[in-house]
Design a protein around this motif. Structure first.
Motif, PDB file in Angstrom:
ATOM      1  N   GLU A  58       0.822  -1.206   0.000  1.00 37.24           N
ATOM      2  CA  GLU A  58       0.000   0.000   0.000  1.00 37.24           C
ATOM      3  C   GLU A  58       0.859   1.261   0.000  1.00 37.24           C
ATOM      4  OE1 GLU A  58      -3.163  -0.075   2.890  1.00 37.24           O
ATOM      5  OE2 GLU A  58      -3.769  -2.077   2.246  1.00 37.24           O
ATOM      6  N   ARG A 103       0.611   3.919  -2.990  1.00 33.59           N
ATOM      7  CA  ARG A 103       0.297   5.334  -2.738  1.00 33.59           C
ATOM      8  C   ARG A 103       1.340   6.252  -3.378  1.00 33.59           C
ATOM      9  NH1 ARG A 103      -3.670   5.911   1.355  1.00 33.59           N
ATOM     10  NH2 ARG A 103      -4.004   3.951   2.442  1.00 33.59           N
ATOM     11  N   SER A 104       2.610   5.881  -3.303  1.00 36.52           N
ATOM     12  CA  SER A 104       3.635   6.739  -3.900  1.00 36.52           C
ATOM     13  C   SER A 104       3.543   6.736  -5.422  1.00 36.52           C
ATOM     14  CB  SER A 104       5.034   6.337  -3.434  1.00 36.52           C
ATOM     15  OG  SER A 104       5.399   5.078  -3.928  1.00 36.52           O
ATOM     16  N   TRP A 157       0.745   6.269  -7.251  1.00 42.07           N
ATOM     17  CA  TRP A 157      -0.431   7.024  -7.677  1.00 42.07           C
ATOM     18  C   TRP A 157      -0.280   8.502  -7.369  1.00 42.07           C
ATOM     19  CZ3 TRP A 157      -1.844   4.576 -11.359  1.00 42.07           C
ATOM     20  CH2 TRP A 157      -2.024   3.201 -11.346  1.00 42.07           C
ATOM     21  N   TYR A 158       0.491   8.851  -6.341  1.00 41.44           N
ATOM     22  CA  TYR A 158       0.770  10.262  -6.077  1.00 41.44           C
ATOM     23  C   TYR A 158       1.560  10.852  -7.252  1.00 41.44           C
ATOM     24  CZ  TYR A 158       2.632  14.527  -4.091  1.00 41.44           C
ATOM     25  OH  TYR A 158       2.968  15.836  -3.890  1.00 41.44           O
TER      26      TYR A 158
END
Length: 104
Positions: free
Chosen positions: A85, A89-90, A92-93
């Motif tokens: 996760e 997250r990184s 998609w950021y």
């Protein structure tokens, strides 16, 4: 690559990072809306079986990317769910930052 219509198959590649090999797999577009789209992971994709949805929101001249995914697959590279996760997250950021200028 340009996102097309519902039913379109795309071959996606995420370049290796965090000591993991890059991954490639196919997805199928199964939904498009005014503000987003959803993919279904195909059998060669590391998140198969699963789906992922992307929705772009603009509030007060700030763009947000909301990503929601569901998968029964084990995280790649033996990462474990928590670390997977963090990596996701990184990624998609970075994706959101790349497209931010296109939608504002």
């Amino acid at each position: 690559m340009r996102l097309g219509k519902v039913g379109q198959k795309l071959n996606l590649t995420v370049l290796g990072m965090y000591g993991l090999d890059g991954v490639t797999g196919h997805v199928t577009v199964f939904e498009r809306t005014k503000t987003g789209f959803s993919f279904r992971a195909e059998s060669d994709h590391p998140d198969y079986p699963g789906v992922i949805g992307f929705n772009f929101v603009v509030e007060e001249n700030v763009a947000y990317l909301d990503v929601v995914g569901i998968s029964a697959a084990q995280p790649p590279g033996g990462l474990g769910q928590d670390n997977y996760e963090i990596v996701a997250r990184s990624l998609w950021y970075a994706f959101a930052r790349n497209v931010e200028g296109q939608i504002l």
